[in-house]
Design an enzyme around this catalytic site. Structure first.
Site, mmCIF file in Angstrom:
data_model
loop_
_atom_site.group_PDB
_atom_site.id
_atom_site.type_symbol
_atom_site.label_atom_id
_atom_site.label_comp_id
_atom_site.label_asym_id
_atom_site.label_seq_id
_atom_site.Cartn_x
_atom_site.Cartn_y
_atom_site.Cartn_z
ATOM 1 N N ASP A 80 0.843 -1.195 0.000
ATOM 2 C CA ASP A 80 0.000 0.000 0.000
ATOM 3 C C ASP A 80 0.875 1.241 0.000
ATOM 4 O OD1 ASP A 80 -2.272 1.568 0.029
ATOM 5 O OD2 ASP A 80 -2.861 1.077 2.077
ATOM 6 N N LYS A 81 0.227 2.366 -0.169
ATOM 7 C CA LYS A 81 0.872 3.678 -0.132
ATOM 8 C C LYS A 81 -0.029 4.617 0.658
ATOM 9 C CE LYS A 81 0.279 7.897 -2.314
ATOM 10 N NZ LYS A 81 -1.024 8.600 -2.502
ATOM 11 N N SER A 83 -0.448 8.922 1.714
ATOM 12 C CA SER A 83 -0.010 10.308 1.543
ATOM 13 C C SER A 83 -0.431 11.140 2.736
ATOM 14 C CB SER A 83 -0.622 10.911 0.269
ATOM 15 O OG SER A 83 -0.392 12.306 0.204
ATOM 16 N N THR A 120 -9.350 11.006 -1.161
ATOM 17 C CA THR A 120 -9.536 9.978 -2.186
ATOM 18 C C THR A 120 -10.967 9.460 -2.198
ATOM 19 O OG1 THR A 120 -7.212 9.329 -2.051
ATOM 20 C CG2 THR A 120 -8.734 7.725 -2.984
ATOM 21 N N ARG A 168 -7.818 14.412 20.263
ATOM 22 C CA ARG A 168 -6.676 15.215 19.789
ATOM 23 C C ARG A 168 -7.164 16.415 18.999
ATOM 24 N NH1 ARG A 168 -3.637 11.532 16.089
ATOM 25 N NH2 ARG A 168 -2.350 13.377 15.752
ATOM 26 N N SER A 183 -1.239 7.040 14.565
ATOM 27 C CA SER A 183 -2.554 7.123 13.930
ATOM 28 C C SER A 183 -2.507 6.580 12.510
ATOM 29 C CB SER A 183 -3.043 8.573 13.938
ATOM 30 O OG SER A 183 -4.304 8.677 13.310
ATOM 31 N N LYS A 188 -2.803 1.032 8.940
ATOM 32 C CA LYS A 188 -2.098 0.267 7.914
ATOM 33 C C LYS A 188 -1.723 -1.114 8.431
ATOM 34 C CE LYS A 188 -2.279 3.475 4.804
ATOM 35 N NZ LYS A 188 -3.164 3.293 3.641
#
Length: 435
Positions: A80-81, A83, A120, A168, A183, A188
């Site tokens: 995965d990626k 951003s 996204t 937070r 977080s 992930k």
């Protein structure tokens, strides 16, 4: 486990044990802590920080606080990626099918827009029928049969992170590197990844403004993810201008379809997408070198395989079967479109990328509050990159708006956002560093 004792230890600068952190996070997930205790814990970390081992323990505890995904039997490396967010950043939409076309399985759990940055999921929800919250069986089926699926986080995945983040957000502790790291990575890790590539953005449109800030966060993410058993690297990329030539939801989705059809060659966006595809393929052992990996990614684009996989993913998650062939049948355009033109001759020297993102929100394409509805149609397209030589009256972008008044305001705002200079500017490379 006594919550106030753990808070006291961290407040005084002590290093918390794995047992301390596990106990606190377990109580958090079970709803046994007062909001004041959660806020005090976050504030103590904000002031005192965390060691690498503490951050790894916090990340793992939050990842284990709910469901974890298993991809046994998929037969592909799980990659995965992620951003940190930017303007005109639709990389994930093209990267996932390219990586899948090259042999990876990409179960990508994405988010909505945050502040001035686009999301996204919001872009994908421009597609009629696309389901961002499929059940686990459908998610796995699409990843297995197609190679990738881009969906949203469910409440059962790392629920402790959601509870901690909510506090937070109202206690001014969002910008703590250990808390940001835990977080991002807890979700992930819960997704069952084997490898991960991080896009840490820097510049006027990013949350990290200076290179030092970006590198500090990138190193924390890479060290903690690797410490938690996920092979991870990070690229620091420039976000001093929109990455794509569009900013908005439908307009960025159209940009994605054009990209997959080979119409965005030679752009900054192509450079970033191919760099991350290469990084993912090398990390997962699919390619032996960056050059080989980039060649394979380019072939996936040129052959149409990546576009085919994107179309199959969309259909597998409830969208139309022929989106790539007939986008105008499904993607609704804004009723008002106006050109934004240069006021003088020269070069596009600089812009405020964050300001462009805020203009998209002003048009209705983003949220001021989490519960706000958005207008997927609005935004900017045809955005010229910085460094472009222009003449007075040349189009530098097109605004897509719901009404004339909104369009006129956006024209004025975007015109004021750009600086036109007398000589070609010295611009940073789009890929700044690798961590």
């Amino acid at each position: 486990m006594i919550p106030q004792e753990i808070i006291r230890l961290k407040r005084n600068g002590a290093e918390l044990s794995v047992a301390d952190i596990d106990g606190f996070v377990s109580a958090l997930a079970r709803g046994e802590l007062a909001e004041s205790q959660i806020g005090a814990f976050a504030m103590a970390i904000w002031f005192r920080g965390m060691t690498r081992d503490e951050t790894v323990a916090l990340t793992l505890a939050m990842a284990r606080s709910g469901d974890t995904l298993s991809w046994e039997g998929i037969g592909r490396p799980i990659a995965d990626k992620h951003s940190t967010g930017g303007v005109g950043d639709n990389v994930s939409l093209m990267l996932a099918p390219i990586a899948a076309a090259c042999g990876l399985a990409v179960p990508m759990i994405s988010g909505r827009g945050l502040g001035h940055t686009g999301g996204t999921l919001d872009k994908l929800e421009s597609i009629p029928g696309y389901g961002i919250t499929p059940d686990a069986a459908r998610f796995r089926k699409v990843v297995d049969e197609v190679g990738c699926a881009i969906i949203g986080q469910t409440g059962a995945l790392a629920p402790a992170d959601g509870k901690l983040y909510a506090v937070r957000d109202v206690t001014a502790t969002v910008d703590s590197v250990p808390l940001i790291t835990a977080s991002i990575l807890s979700k992930k890790l819960a997704a069952g990844l084997e490898t991960l590539v991080l896009d840490v953005k820097i510049g006027s449109g990013a949350f990290m403004i200076s290179q030092q800030e970006a590198e500090t966060l990138a190193r924390s993410l890479v060290e903690v993810a690797n410490g938690a058993g996920v092979k991870t690297s990070a690229l620091i990329t420039d976000m001093n201008q929109p990455l794509a030539d569009a900013a908005g939801n439908v307009v960025e989705l159209r940009n994605c379809l054009d990209f997959l059809k080979g119409k965005k060659a030679g752009t900054r966006l192509e450079t970033v997408v191919l760099a991350f595809a290469s990084e993912m393929l090398v990390q997962a052992g699919i390619a032996a070198s960056a050059a080989e990996a980039e060649s394979r990614a380019r072939e996936a684009l040129a052959s149409g395989k990546a576009a085919e996989i994107f179309g199959r993913m969309v259909h597998g998650l409830g969208g139309p079967v022929d989106l790539l062939e007939n986008p105008d049948r499904y993607l609704v355009d804004a009723p008002v479109q106006k050109p934004i033109v240069a006021a003088s001759d020269g070069w596009l020297g600089a812009c405020d990328a964050r300001g462009i993102g805020m203009s998209v929100i002003d048009l209705g394409g983003g949220r001021r509050r989490p519960q706000d509805n958005i207008d997927h149609r609005v935004g900017f397209s045809d955005i010229l990159p910085l460094g472009t030589r222009i003449s007075k009256g040349d189009r530098i972008a097109t605004v897509h708006a719901a009404d004339e008044a909104s369009a006129e305001k956006a024209v004025v705002d975007l015109s004021a956002n750009y600086c036109i200079v007398d000589a070609a500017p010295d611009l940073p490379a789009v890929i700044i560093n690798r961590i």
